[in-house]
Design a protein around this motif. Structure first.
Motif, mmCIF file in Angstrom:
data_model
loop_
_atom_site.group_PDB
_atom_site.id
_atom_site.type_symbol
_atom_site.label_atom_id
_atom_site.label_comp_id
_atom_site.label_asym_id
_atom_site.label_seq_id
_atom_site.Cartn_x
_atom_site.Cartn_y
_atom_site.Cartn_z
ATOM 1 N N GLY A 151 0.804 -1.223 0.000
ATOM 2 C CA GLY A 151 0.000 0.000 0.000
ATOM 3 C C GLY A 151 0.832 1.266 0.000
ATOM 4 O O GLY A 151 0.333 2.345 0.329
ATOM 5 N N PHE A 152 2.112 1.159 -0.387
ATOM 6 C CA PHE A 152 2.967 2.338 -0.477
ATOM 7 C C PHE A 152 2.575 3.172 -1.699
ATOM 8 O O PHE A 152 1.818 2.713 -2.556
ATOM 9 C CB PHE A 152 4.439 1.925 -0.557
ATOM 10 N N GLU A 153 3.114 4.387 -1.767
ATOM 11 C CA GLU A 153 2.673 5.346 -2.788
ATOM 12 C C GLU A 153 3.815 5.743 -3.728
ATOM 13 O O GLU A 153 4.865 6.225 -3.276
ATOM 14 C CB GLU A 153 2.122 6.604 -2.118
ATOM 15 N N HIS A 154 3.586 5.542 -5.012
ATOM 16 C CA HIS A 154 4.561 5.881 -6.052
ATOM 17 C C HIS A 154 3.995 7.020 -6.890
ATOM 18 O O HIS A 154 2.937 6.887 -7.505
ATOM 19 C CB HIS A 154 4.830 4.647 -6.919
ATOM 20 N N SER A 155 4.686 8.148 -6.919
ATOM 21 C CA SER A 155 4.137 9.350 -7.558
ATOM 22 C C SER A 155 3.781 9.139 -9.023
ATOM 23 O O SER A 155 2.722 9.596 -9.473
ATOM 24 C CB SER A 155 5.122 10.521 -7.415
ATOM 25 N N ILE A 156 4.637 8.457 -9.771
ATOM 26 C CA ILE A 156 4.375 8.309 -11.206
ATOM 27 C C ILE A 156 3.261 7.300 -11.458
ATOM 28 O O ILE A 156 2.409 7.502 -12.337
ATOM 29 C CB ILE A 156 5.668 7.899 -11.960
ATOM 30 N N ALA A 157 3.229 6.213 -10.696
ATOM 31 C CA ALA A 157 2.125 5.258 -10.814
ATOM 32 C C ALA A 157 0.801 5.945 -10.448
ATOM 33 O O ALA A 157 -0.236 5.700 -11.070
ATOM 34 C CB ALA A 157 2.366 4.050 -9.917
ATOM 35 N N ASN A 158 0.852 6.819 -9.440
ATOM 36 C CA ASN A 158 -0.347 7.556 -9.049
ATOM 37 C C ASN A 158 -0.806 8.500 -10.149
ATOM 38 O O ASN A 158 -2.007 8.672 -10.385
ATOM 39 C CB ASN A 158 -0.095 8.340 -7.763
ATOM 40 N N MET A 159 0.159 9.141 -10.821
ATOM 41 C CA MET A 159 -0.197 10.012 -11.949
ATOM 42 C C MET A 159 -1.029 9.244 -12.966
ATOM 43 O O MET A 159 -2.064 9.732 -13.452
ATOM 44 C CB MET A 159 1.065 10.520 -12.648
ATOM 45 N N CYS A 160 -0.592 8.034 -13.306
ATOM 46 C CA CYS A 160 -1.294 7.219 -14.306
ATOM 47 C C CYS A 160 -2.661 6.794 -13.793
ATOM 48 O O CYS A 160 -3.658 6.859 -14.522
ATOM 49 C CB CYS A 160 -0.457 5.987 -14.653
ATOM 50 N N THR A 161 -2.707 6.366 -12.530
ATOM 51 C CA THR A 161 -3.982 5.954 -11.931
ATOM 52 C C THR A 161 -4.987 7.102 -11.935
ATOM 53 O O THR A 161 -6.149 6.934 -12.334
ATOM 54 C CB THR A 161 -3.762 5.483 -10.481
ATOM 55 N N PHE A 162 -4.549 8.273 -11.508
ATOM 56 C CA PHE A 162 -5.432 9.431 -11.432
ATOM 57 C C PHE A 162 -5.847 9.928 -12.817
ATOM 58 O O PHE A 162 -7.005 10.292 -13.037
ATOM 59 C CB PHE A 162 -4.761 10.570 -10.672
ATOM 60 N N ALA A 163 -4.893 9.960 -13.740
ATOM 61 C CA ALA A 163 -5.198 10.473 -15.078
ATOM 62 C C ALA A 163 -6.265 9.623 -15.761
ATOM 63 O O ALA A 163 -7.223 10.151 -16.349
ATOM 64 C CB ALA A 163 -3.926 10.501 -15.926
ATOM 65 N N ILE A 164 -6.127 8.296 -15.656
ATOM 66 C CA ILE A 164 -7.130 7.411 -16.260
ATOM 67 C C ILE A 164 -8.465 7.576 -15.541
ATOM 68 O O ILE A 164 -9.526 7.668 -16.178
ATOM 69 C CB ILE A 164 -6.669 5.944 -16.202
ATOM 70 N N SER A 165 -8.431 7.625 -14.209
ATOM 71 C CA SER A 165 -9.665 7.728 -13.418
ATOM 72 C C SER A 165 -10.448 8.992 -13.751
ATOM 73 O O SER A 165 -11.683 8.976 -13.795
ATOM 74 C CB SER A 165 -9.329 7.717 -11.922
ATOM 75 N N LEU A 166 -9.739 10.095 -13.973
ATOM 76 C CA LEU A 166 -10.408 11.362 -14.263
ATOM 77 C C LEU A 166 -11.002 11.414 -15.670
ATOM 78 O O LEU A 166 -11.931 12.191 -15.927
ATOM 79 C CB LEU A 166 -9.425 12.528 -14.081
ATOM 80 N N LEU A 167 -10.469 10.595 -16.587
ATOM 81 C CA LEU A 167 -10.938 10.631 -17.973
ATOM 82 C C LEU A 167 -12.031 9.611 -18.269
ATOM 83 O O LEU A 167 -12.604 9.623 -19.355
ATOM 84 C CB LEU A 167 -9.757 10.418 -18.930
ATOM 85 N N ILE A 168 -12.298 8.716 -17.319
ATOM 86 C CA ILE A 168 -13.405 7.780 -17.489
ATOM 87 C C ILE A 168 -14.528 8.181 -16.524
ATOM 88 O O ILE A 168 -14.384 9.122 -15.759
ATOM 89 C CB ILE A 168 -12.956 6.319 -17.216
ATOM 90 N N ASP A 169 -15.636 7.482 -16.594
ATOM 91 C CA ASP A 169 -16.754 7.779 -15.702
ATOM 92 C C ASP A 169 -16.317 7.541 -14.262
ATOM 93 O O ASP A 169 -15.903 6.440 -13.891
ATOM 94 C CB ASP A 169 -17.936 6.868 -16.045
#
Length: 255
Positions: free
Chosen positions: A197-215
């Motif tokens: 459950g650690f946090e990786h900034s670049i992986a988070n960028m991808c997760t957030f970017a996809i999440s914001l562009l889909i429903d």
């Protein structure tokens, strides 16, 4: 015992600097490529996790963690340039006085910017496929929501521990013989950071970017993205500088 691996770290850093000096566009493109590779890992992990999640299986997160390991293999062998690994490479090389700190800051800024651009571009591509419609995107949204909940202090330390493992995932295989052993070590370390459950900034960028562009629900917001990325990025940076760069330079100061 890690002397040879550290020599490779220094060589990699100087090689990256040469690319930057000769062509900032090429350096930026390699950074863009790295986060798009992570995007493939996020996509595979999210789809795998969703299949298990729909069935209410406790193996959703472990299965996602296994498939996400493909991302580090793509970066290591596909020529991507990742900000989080660079925090270690350039810190160590700067402490060795082989590169100036001013140049190190430029290189970090360019790789982080390129990684961000790549995350957005990949998100645009994957959203155009329609693969994250309906229940198939539930696991991804859950990931994004969960990352926006913790306080900044917790996110910082999760980011710190994450990049410590990620840097080790690139560093430890440098001392191993055989491609099979290297691949296993890389994927094992990445599995550890994902499942923890650690946090990786670049992986988070991808997760957030996809999440914001889909429903997505109202709980996934751009403000939440910024609130996550700032402390996580600082934590990633702290690990690369202190736990890896400074630590290994200090341990091998007489080499």
């Amino acid at each position: 015992m890690e002397t040879q691996a550290l020599q490779k770290v220094e060589e990699y850093a100087l090689r990256k600097q040469d690319i930057f000096v000769s062509s900032k566009i090429r350096y930026l493109l390699r950074s863009i490529l790295a986060s798009m590779f992570i995007g493939f890992g996020i996509t595979a992990a999210s789809k795998t996790g969703s299949y298990f999640s729909i069935a209410d299986s406790p193996f959703a997160f472990p299965a996602a963690a296994v498939t996400f390991g493909a991302a580090i293999v793509l970066i290591a062998y596909g020529g991507g340039d990742l900000f989080t690994g660079n925090t270690f490479y350039f810190t160590y090389t700067a402490l060795r006085k082989r590169i100036r700190w001013r140049d190190t800051l430029y290189l970090w800024a360019f790789s982080y910017t390129g990684n961000l651009i790549g995350a957005v571009l990949f998100a645009i591509l994957i959203s155009a496929t329609g693969l994250f419609e309906g229940a198939s995107h539930s696991f991804l949204i859950q990931l994004a929501e969960h990352k926006m909940e913790p306080p900044a202090s917790e996110l910082f330390f999760r980011g710190m521990l994450c990049n410590w493992l990620v840097c080790l995932a690139f560093f430890i295989p440098m001392s191993l013989k055989g491609e099979g052993a290297k691949l296993f070590a890389m994927m094992l370390f990445v599995f550890c950071f994902f499942i923890s459950g650690f946090e990786h900034s670049i992986a988070n960028m991808c997760t957030f970017a996809i999440s914001l562009l889909i429903d997505h629900p109202d709980t996934v917001t751009l403000a939440g993205v910024v609130r996550n990325l700032i402390p996580v990025t600082l934590g990633n940076l702290a690990a690369g500088i202190v736990m890896m760069g400074w630590m290994y330079h200090t341990l091998n100061a007489d080499k």
